[in-house]
Design a protein around this motif. Structure first.
Motif, mmCIF file in Angstrom:
data_model
loop_
_atom_site.group_PDB
_atom_site.id
_atom_site.type_symbol
_atom_site.label_atom_id
_atom_site.label_comp_id
_atom_site.label_asym_id
_atom_site.label_seq_id
_atom_site.Cartn_x
_atom_site.Cartn_y
_atom_site.Cartn_z
ATOM 1 N N GLU A 231 5.749 14.402 13.567
ATOM 2 C CA GLU A 231 6.514 13.270 14.094
ATOM 3 C C GLU A 231 6.348 13.168 15.602
ATOM 4 O O GLU A 231 6.229 12.066 16.153
ATOM 5 N N GLN A 232 6.324 14.302 16.279
ATOM 6 C CA GLN A 232 6.123 14.296 17.725
ATOM 7 C C GLN A 232 4.774 13.680 18.083
ATOM 8 O O GLN A 232 4.675 12.882 19.016
ATOM 9 N N GLU A 233 3.728 14.057 17.331
ATOM 10 C CA GLU A 233 2.396 13.530 17.623
ATOM 11 C C GLU A 233 2.323 12.030 17.364
ATOM 12 O O GLU A 233 1.665 11.289 18.104
ATOM 13 N N ILE A 234 2.991 11.565 16.321
ATOM 14 C CA ILE A 234 3.018 10.128 16.028
ATOM 15 C C ILE A 234 3.731 9.387 17.154
ATOM 16 O O ILE A 234 3.226 8.379 17.676
ATOM 17 N N ARG A 235 4.890 9.867 17.531
ATOM 18 C CA ARG A 235 5.661 9.209 18.593
ATOM 19 C C ARG A 235 4.917 9.267 19.928
ATOM 20 O O ARG A 235 4.914 8.300 20.698
ATOM 21 N N ARG A 236 4.299 10.392 20.206
ATOM 22 C CA ARG A 236 3.566 10.542 21.467
ATOM 23 C C ARG A 236 2.437 9.517 21.544
ATOM 24 O O ARG A 236 2.213 8.900 22.597
ATOM 25 N N MET B 142 3.129 7.568 5.230
ATOM 26 C CA MET B 142 3.087 6.126 5.469
ATOM 27 C C MET B 142 4.486 5.546 5.703
ATOM 28 O O MET B 142 4.692 4.711 6.580
ATOM 29 N N GLY B 143 5.450 5.992 4.911
ATOM 30 C CA GLY B 143 6.820 5.505 5.078
ATOM 31 C C GLY B 143 7.406 5.933 6.408
ATOM 32 O O GLY B 143 8.054 5.137 7.108
ATOM 33 N N LYS B 144 7.202 7.186 6.756
ATOM 34 C CA LYS B 144 7.695 7.709 8.028
ATOM 35 C C LYS B 144 7.035 6.974 9.191
ATOM 36 O O LYS B 144 7.684 6.676 10.204
ATOM 37 N N LEU C 59 5.990 3.904 9.293
ATOM 38 C CA LEU C 59 6.600 2.581 9.451
ATOM 39 C C LEU C 59 7.960 2.686 10.132
ATOM 40 O O LEU C 59 8.282 1.896 11.024
ATOM 41 N N THR C 60 8.750 3.669 9.728
ATOM 42 C CA THR C 60 10.074 3.856 10.334
ATOM 43 C C THR C 60 9.961 4.115 11.831
ATOM 44 O O THR C 60 10.718 3.548 12.635
ATOM 45 N N ILE C 61 9.015 4.958 12.215
ATOM 46 C CA ILE C 61 8.833 5.272 13.634
ATOM 47 C C ILE C 61 8.334 4.041 14.388
ATOM 48 O O ILE C 61 8.798 3.733 15.492
ATOM 49 N N ALA C 62 7.382 3.316 13.786
ATOM 50 C CA ALA C 62 6.835 2.121 14.437
ATOM 51 C C ALA C 62 7.928 1.091 14.684
ATOM 52 O O ALA C 62 7.932 0.404 15.718
ATOM 53 N N GLU C 63 8.875 0.987 13.768
ATOM 54 C CA GLU C 63 9.974 0.029 13.937
ATOM 55 C C GLU C 63 10.844 0.392 15.143
ATOM 56 O O GLU C 63 11.450 -0.485 15.759
ATOM 57 N N ASP C 64 10.892 1.696 15.485
ATOM 58 C CA ASP C 64 11.654 2.110 16.667
ATOM 59 C C ASP C 64 11.033 1.565 17.951
ATOM 60 O O ASP C 64 11.731 1.379 18.947
ATOM 61 N N ASP D 114 0.837 -1.211 0.000
ATOM 62 C CA ASP D 114 0.000 0.000 0.000
ATOM 63 C C ASP D 114 0.866 1.253 0.000
ATOM 64 O O ASP D 114 0.505 2.267 -0.619
ATOM 65 N N MET D 115 1.997 1.174 0.670
ATOM 66 C CA MET D 115 2.893 2.324 0.767
ATOM 67 C C MET D 115 3.458 2.692 -0.606
ATOM 68 O O MET D 115 3.595 3.875 -0.943
ATOM 69 N N LYS D 116 3.756 1.683 -1.417
ATOM 70 C CA LYS D 116 4.281 1.941 -2.756
ATOM 71 C C LYS D 116 3.241 2.630 -3.635
ATOM 72 O O LYS D 116 3.581 3.421 -4.521
#
Length: 252
Positions: A169-174, A120-122, A124-129, A85-87
């Motif tokens: 990014e802050q809101e996603i991580r939070r 979407m890509g970002k 996934l990268t954050i979720a992997e953290d 889906d990301m592609k």
């Protein structure tokens, strides 16, 4: 206040401060909050590791790299579809990003939808953290997506000292950290209940053998020094069928 209580209070305050700083601290921040306690570097290292376990990053800290953990079959299936889906998702060229952000901040729904795909890509990268810490990666992405939507809805509140990209990014991580903290809290609560249930079961066995008859909730309450209401709640959870003989009460 004893040293242990002071330490717990300082850690709580430090964790609250970290939340204001998007889960990122410096070693100087940690030392400042613990300045009233005489900690050597070895003890401070343990504090840094504790904070890391609470999903709080300490800048400049080098922790031993954990061995890479494999994703579950369920996660692998999800990731395969997510990457597909990301592609297919729309991306915003760097030159156009500022304009799209401005439109989204102005309330344009189509611009917000475009940014949701762009991230979407970002995401996934954050979720992997945060993967392998108690939540499946698809649950992390779901929580992160909710954080992204909240961030998009509040773009108009972003001050000049912080950019739109940093804000999102802050809101996603939070959102992901909050979900992990909630999961950890539920797990801790569950472990506490399991411990009480095990203790209750052992007490029922012991008292039944000692008394030569079925034990009453009142007797369990006295024996365990636990409120009767809590005993009754635990009995319901355990599915124990203990008849209460109103004529038999525990000695006061």
């Amino acid at each position: 206040m004893d040293e242990q209580s002071k330490f717990r209070t300082a850690l709580a305050a430090l964790s609250a401060y970290a939340e204001q700083k998007d889960g990122k601290l410096t070693k100087e921040d940690v030392r400042e909050y613990l300045k009233d306690m005489e900690f050597d570097e070895g003890q401070l290292q343990l504090v840094y590791e504790f904070l890391a376990s609470r999903h709080i990053q300490v800048e400049g800290l080098e922790l031993p790299k954990a061995e890479a953990q494999p994703y579950t079959e369920e996660e692998e299936t999800f990731l395969k579809q997510y990457r597909k889906d990301m592609k297919a998702a729309r991306r915003v060229a760097g030159a156009e990003l500022a304009d799209v952000f401005a439109r989204a901040a102005g309330g344009e729904v189509s611009a917000r939808h475009l940014l949701a795909e762009h991230y979407m890509g970002k995401m996934l990268t954050i979720a992997e953290d945060y993967a392998h810490r108690g939540l499946l990666i698809q649950d992390l992405i779901q929580e992160g997506h909710l954080g992204l939507l909240l961030g998009l809805d509040t773009l108009d509140t972003v001050g000049e000292n912080i950019g739109y990209e940093v804000w999102l990014e802050q809101e996603i991580r939070r959102a992901m950290r909050a979900a992990l903290d909630a999961q950890e809290g539920n797990r801790s609560l569950g472990e506490e209940v399991v411990g009480k249930l095990n203790k209750l079961a052992d007490s029922i066995t012991e008292l039944t053998e000692d008394l030569g008859r079925q034990v009453t909730p009142d007797e369990l309450s006295f024996y365990l020094d636990m409120p009767l209401e809590e005993i009754e709640r635990l009995l319901k959870i355990a599915g124990e069928d203990i008849e209460t003989d109103q004529s038999e009460t525990a000695p006061k």
